[in-house]
Design an enzyme around this catalytic site. Sequence first.
Site, PDB file in Angstrom:
ATOM      1  N   LEU A 241      47.652  79.223  -1.684  1.00  0.00           N
ATOM      2  CA  LEU A 241      48.023  78.381  -2.704  1.00  0.00           C
ATOM      3  C   LEU A 241      48.382  79.212  -3.923  1.00  0.00           C
ATOM      4  O   LEU A 241      47.627  80.284  -4.104  1.00  0.00           O
ATOM      5  CB  LEU A 241      46.722  77.544  -3.104  1.00  0.00           C
ATOM      6  CG  LEU A 241      46.414  76.937  -4.338  1.00  0.00           C
ATOM      7  CD1 LEU A 241      47.508  75.819  -4.351  1.00  0.00           C
ATOM      8  CD2 LEU A 241      44.875  76.296  -4.778  1.00  0.00           C
ATOM      9  N   GLY A 250      57.486  82.992  -7.888  1.00  0.00           N
ATOM     10  CA  GLY A 250      57.592  83.803  -6.734  1.00  0.00           C
ATOM     11  C   GLY A 250      56.405  84.521  -5.832  1.00  0.00           C
ATOM     12  O   GLY A 250      56.416  85.420  -5.181  1.00  0.00           O
ATOM     13  N   HIS A 251      55.245  84.094  -6.343  1.00  0.00           N
ATOM     14  CA  HIS A 251      54.088  84.607  -5.760  1.00  0.00           C
ATOM     15  C   HIS A 251      53.860  84.198  -4.554  1.00  0.00           C
ATOM     16  O   HIS A 251      53.274  84.796  -3.581  1.00  0.00           O
ATOM     17  CB  HIS A 251      52.869  84.463  -6.660  1.00  0.00           C
ATOM     18  CG  HIS A 251      53.219  84.899  -8.049  1.00  0.00           C
ATOM     19  ND1 HIS A 251      53.238  86.114  -8.503  1.00  0.00           N
ATOM     20  CD2 HIS A 251      52.878  84.139  -9.211  1.00  0.00           C
ATOM     21  CE1 HIS A 251      53.347  86.231  -9.607  1.00  0.00           C
ATOM     22  NE2 HIS A 251      53.137  85.080 -10.210  1.00  0.00           N
ATOM     23  N   LEU A 253      56.088  83.343  -2.238  1.00  0.00           N
ATOM     24  CA  LEU A 253      57.028  84.243  -1.485  1.00  0.00           C
ATOM     25  C   LEU A 253      56.568  85.670  -1.251  1.00  0.00           C
ATOM     26  O   LEU A 253      56.633  86.238   0.104  1.00  0.00           O
ATOM     27  CB  LEU A 253      58.334  84.328  -2.374  1.00  0.00           C
ATOM     28  CG  LEU A 253      59.680  85.201  -1.694  1.00  0.00           C
ATOM     29  CD1 LEU A 253      60.101  84.472  -0.466  1.00  0.00           C
ATOM     30  CD2 LEU A 253      60.649  85.503  -2.891  1.00  0.00           C
ATOM     31  N   GLU A 274      48.984  76.862   9.805  1.00  0.00           N
ATOM     32  CA  GLU A 274      48.392  75.548   9.966  1.00  0.00           C
ATOM     33  C   GLU A 274      48.892  74.439   9.103  1.00  0.00           C
ATOM     34  O   GLU A 274      48.733  74.630   7.854  1.00  0.00           O
ATOM     35  CB  GLU A 274      46.695  75.749   9.740  1.00  0.00           C
ATOM     36  CG  GLU A 274      46.025  74.749  10.287  1.00  0.00           C
ATOM     37  CD  GLU A 274      44.652  75.081  10.250  1.00  0.00           C
ATOM     38  OE1 GLU A 274      43.614  74.033  10.043  1.00  0.00           O
ATOM     39  OE2 GLU A 274      44.261  76.169  10.008  1.00  0.00           O
TER      40      GLU A 274
END
EC number: 2.3.1.48
Length: 466
Positions: A241, A250-251, A253, A274
């Site tokens: 999240l 881009g975090h 990524l 999951e």
Amino acid sequence: MALKQKGTDAAADPKKRRRVGFSGIDAGVEANECMKVFIARNPDEAGSANSTSLQPFDLNHFFGEDGKIYGYKNLKINVWISAISFHAYADISFEETSDGGKGITDLKPVLQNIFGENLVEKDEFLKTFSKECEYLSNVVTDGNVIKHDASIDEDSAVEIVRVELQGAAAFLYCRLVPLILLLVEGSTPIDITEHGWEMLLVVKKSAQASSSSNFLVLGFAAVHHFYHYPESTRLRISQILVLPPYQGEGHGLRLLETINSISESENIYDVTIEDPSDYLQYIRSSIDCLRLLTFDPIKPALCSMVSSLKDTNLSKRTSSLKMVPPSDLAETVRQKLKINKKQFLRCWEILIYLNLDAEDRKSMDNFRACIYDRIKGEILGTSTGPNGKRLVQMPSNFDEETCFAVYWTQDGGDADDQTVEQQPEDLKTQEQQLNEVVDSQMEEIVEIAKNVTSRGKDKLSVSCSV
């Protein structure tokens, strides 16, 4: 949690008489319509509607089967979550309460079910911005910095920190649980007492002396290491999240890239996710395709498959072509890049598409025919017709247009048991529904291919020539 009941004119003037009447049954109000959630990064944003607003996937499901709140007139529920400590404060206002036949919903236990011990009164909430700022620093200090990216701002930097889910880190995860429940559909808290859990935190370090906290959490991933026979470990991404104020930077990524780096350096068996959302799968497939584009062992088989799609004519269905890689290649990819077989097969189709000319009708028709055959085989298997698997469109509470069911029919038995016969019109409908599924997957492939192309033009230049 503050409760405010607005006064009415009748209450202000006791001489005014209320008219006796019979009101209808209380229709209630959906939680999505009267409840808002905000992120507050400092005390000034607490209680302000100018704070960053969160967009929970569905607040209704916290409030019973029908998702409604009963017994309140002009109800407003505003909740602020601290970006420093993740404590929460709820401001509740309404004009009056009355039992309109459905009772009066008790809001406190519902909010406590969402926010747990994070839910505090406003005075305590404001104090947490200064009182709780050190605990995050302690978590980061105890962890290992995995990746460091210099920010465009001179006074800050973004780091990815790896921590085991115990002690202060486990306490931090518990405070993040309400955000998981609000923002990740179908999510449940992980069991932090189980061995093998760790968390990757995306944190922003502030170099400003005036900052109330040395760090801000921008996002996180909860991952689990579990045994794989005979003597290796698999890595499963259970939750990932990025907090809404920092999405689109881009975090997510970076988190996935860091997990891939860890899996390779520690020789993990493979990486799985999951129940990934569609967007997470989109990002994951884009990253893996970029990695595979520079992985030399796949090029001979990839180019051979591309060549076959150009030369073969599948439109008349006089020949068939399975668009699958050699089994030993899937194993090589797993060993070297830690991409599991199912994910590699998904990326394999995207890589083939990237090496085809979109203007070449024959190649694209052949490509789609292969996708069609795969999906038909996955859904219906090899047995179709009067006694075999059938695909039918079914209405549901989620999406009436894209939900399907598969069932099996067979010859024999009593006449009363043969309630379904596959008529020509049924076959036509089944074909239409299959094509809808194929079209949907083709759209996904095209979108991921566009993203890969925009991010890896230099890597595409060394792929199969088209």
